[in-house]
Enzyme design. Structure first.
Site, PDB file in Angstrom:
ATOM      1  N   ARG A 109       0.681  -1.165   0.145  1.00  0.00           N
ATOM      2  CA  ARG A 109       0.316  -0.037   0.186  1.00  0.00           C
ATOM      3  C   ARG A 109       1.000   1.341  -0.060  1.00  0.00           C
ATOM      4  NH1 ARG A 109      -5.239  -1.608   3.715  1.00  0.00           N
ATOM      5  NH2 ARG A 109      -6.323  -2.500   1.475  1.00  0.00           N
ATOM      6  N   GLN A 140      -1.537   2.709  -5.730  1.00  0.00           N
ATOM      7  CA  GLN A 140      -2.532   2.575  -5.066  1.00  0.00           C
ATOM      8  C   GLN A 140      -3.683   1.733  -6.410  1.00  0.00           C
ATOM      9  OE1 GLN A 140      -2.850   7.001  -4.054  1.00  0.00           O
ATOM     10  NE2 GLN A 140      -3.260   6.476  -2.080  1.00  0.00           N
ATOM     11  N   ASP A 192      -4.492  -1.544  -6.050  1.00  0.00           N
ATOM     12  CA  ASP A 192      -4.915  -2.098  -5.001  1.00  0.00           C
ATOM     13  C   ASP A 192      -6.434  -2.777  -4.938  1.00  0.00           C
ATOM     14  OD1 ASP A 192      -5.359  -2.575  -2.424  1.00  0.00           O
ATOM     15  OD2 ASP A 192      -4.866  -0.363  -1.709  1.00  0.00           O
ATOM     16  N   TYR A 213      -2.556  -1.546   8.847  1.00  0.00           N
ATOM     17  CA  TYR A 213      -3.542  -2.494   9.680  1.00  0.00           C
ATOM     18  C   TYR A 213      -3.376  -2.458  10.528  1.00  0.00           C
ATOM     19  CZ  TYR A 213      -2.957  -4.418   4.133  1.00  0.00           C
ATOM     20  OH  TYR A 213      -3.009  -4.922   2.967  1.00  0.00           O
TER      21      TYR A 213
END
Length: 383
Positions: free
Chosen positions: A126, A131, A134, A234
Site C-alpha cells: 500500500r 494505489q 490495490d 493494518y
C-alpha cells in the site's frame, strides 16, 4: 505474449479477471488474449463483447491456457478435489499466474509445486505508486457499499427520517465496526441513505477519517489505542484487557443500533469476534447485522457463511463474497487493477512480460517461482 483469462469456478464467485475494456488495452500493448467461454457471464461481460474487443474465445480452460505466458484469475487456481476441474494440473512451469492467491489458505505449496511464477495481488504494497493496483481496496470499497444496501433491503423500517401526515419515521441508527476501506464506504453510503452513523476501529488514524464523513467515532482511547496500527496501515491484534474495555463500550453502544456493519479483518488470521451472542440478544427485534468477515470466521459469532440467519430476532447477513454480488463493477475495477500491475512490466520493444524482482511492488507480491515458495512470510524456516 499470450494472456489467458479463465472462468472462475468457485461457488459464489461471479467476477472475472478481465473486462472487454482491459482486453482491448492488453492487445494495444502487443499481447494476444484468449478468454475461456463464459468467463464473463456472471459479470454480464459476454463472449461477444470480448470478441469485439479483439479476444479469442476458447472452448475450455485447457484450450485457453495452451501456450499462455500469463494467466489471469480472480481467485487462486483450484487444486484437485476443490471443484469440478483441477486447474493446477493445467499449469506449466514458467507461466505467470496473477490473482488473489489466498496465500495463507493452505494451498500455496501445491501452487508453487506446479513451477509457475505466482503473483498474489493481495500482497501488493500500500504505497502511492501502487494505489491503482490495490485490489483489496477496490473490492472492499464495493463490499462496503453493498453491505449497506443489503442491510437496507432486509431492515423492516425506513432508512432516512421521513415526516408524513401519519407520523414521523425515525432514521436508522448504524454502527460500522472497522473503518478501513470497506468501513469508510459503508459509513458514506449509510450517511447518503439518511442514517445516523457511528463507527469504531482500533487504529487511531481512522478517527479523523470517520468524523470527516459525518459519523461519530466510538473507541476506548488510551495508550494502547495510540499504538494500534502497523506500518502497512493494518490493525494490530489488541491485548485481552483492551479488547475487554472496548467490548464493554461496544456492548453499551450496540444495543441502541438498528444496523451493524462488521468489516474487521487481520491479514493471515481468523477474523476477530466483535459481536457476541449477548450483544445480539441486546439489540432490538428487527435489527440487522452484516458480517463482511464471514469468509474468515466472522466478526459476529452467530453469523453463518452464505446465509441470512435470524437469531434472537436479529437478521445476521453472512453473504459469501460480497463484491461478487456487484460483479460487473467489481470485475471492471479488478481488471483495471491487473492491467495497472502488468502494464509497466511489458517491454515496449519485445512486447514480452519481464518481472523485475528488484521492484518493490513485484518483490512484495511474488509468492512462488521455479517450483518453490519465495515470499518471506510463506517460506518455512529450515529445521
Amino acid at each position: 505474449m499470450k494472456i489467458a483469462v479463465l472462468k472462475e469456478r468457485r461457488p459464489h464467485e461471479r467476477r472475472v479477471a478481465a473486462s472487454p475494456e482491459t482486453v482491448k488495452k492488453f492487445i494495444g500493448l502487443g499481447a494476444s488474449v484468449t478468454v475461456e467461454t463464459g468467463a464473463g457471464d456472471g459479470a454480464f461481460f459476454l463472449d461477444e463483447a470480448y470478441q469485439a474487443a479483439g479476444a479469442t474465445i476458447a472452448a475450455s480452460a485447457a484450450e485457453a491456457v495452451t501456450d499462455a505466458e500469463v494467466i489471469l484469475k480472480v481467485r487462486r487456481p483450484l487444486a484437485a478435489g476443490e471443484g469440478d476441474l483441477d486447474e493446477l494440473a493445467l499449469l506449466k512451469p514458467g507461466q505467470v499466474v496473477v490473482g488473489l492467491m489466498d496465500p495463507y489458505g493452505g494451498q500455496a505449496d501445491a501452487l508453487a509445486a506446479t513451477g509457475v511464477t505466482a503473483i498474489a495481488m493481495e500482497f501488493v504494497p500500500r504505497i502511492t505508486r501502487a494505489q491503482v493496483m490495490d485490489v483489496l481496496s477496490s473490492q472492499a470499497n464495493l463490499a462496503g457499499y453493498k453491505a449497506v444496501i443489503e442491510a437496507a433491503s432486509v431492515f423492516a423500517h425506513g432508512f432516512p427520517m421521513m415526516m408524513t401526515a401519519a407520523g414521523t419515521v425515525p432514521p436508522a441508527r448504524v454502527l460500522v465496526m472497522g473503518a478501513g476501506v470497506a468501513g469508510l464506504q459503508a459509513i458514506a453510503t449509510a450517511r447518503r441513505l439518511g442514517g445516523i452513523v457511528s463507527a469504531t476501529d482500533v487504529r487511531p488514524a481512522t478517527k479523523e477519517q470517520v468524523e470527516s464523513l459525518g459519523a461519530t467515532f466510538v473507541a476506548v482511547i488510551d495508550e494502547e489505542f495510540q499504538q494500534a496500527q502497523t506500518a502497512g496501515g493494518y490493525a494490530k491484534e489488541m491485548s485481552a484487557s483492551y479488547r475487554q474495555k472496548q467490548a464493554d463500550l461496544i456492548a453499551d453502544t450496540i444495543k441502541k443500533q438498528d444496523i451493524v456493519i462488521c468489516t474487521a479483518l487481520i491479514p493471515g488470521r481468523k477474523a476477530p469476534i466483535l459481536v457476541t451472542e449477548a450483544m445480539v440478544k441486546s439489540m432490538k427485534p428487527g435489527s440487522v447485522i452484516v458480517d463482511l468477515a464471514v469468509e474468515q470466521g466472522g466478526n459476529c459469532e452467530l453469523a453463518e457463511f452464505a446465509q441470512i440467519a435470524v437469531k434472537h430476532g436479529v437478521s445476521i447477513i453472512g453473504h459469501a463474497n460480497m463484491p461478487s454480488l456487484i460483479a460487473s463493477d467489481a470485475s471492471a475495477l479488478y481488471a483495471r487493477n491487473l492491467l495497472a500491475y502488468l502494464t509497466p512490466l511489458v517491454d515496449k520493444e519485445t512486447k514480452k512480460l519481464t518481472l523485475n524482482e528488484d521492484d518493490e511492488i513485484v518483490k512484495a507480491s511474488l509468492i512462488a517461482k521455479g517450483g518453490a515458495l519465495v515470499h518471506p512470510s510463506l517460506v518455512k524456516p529450515a529445521a
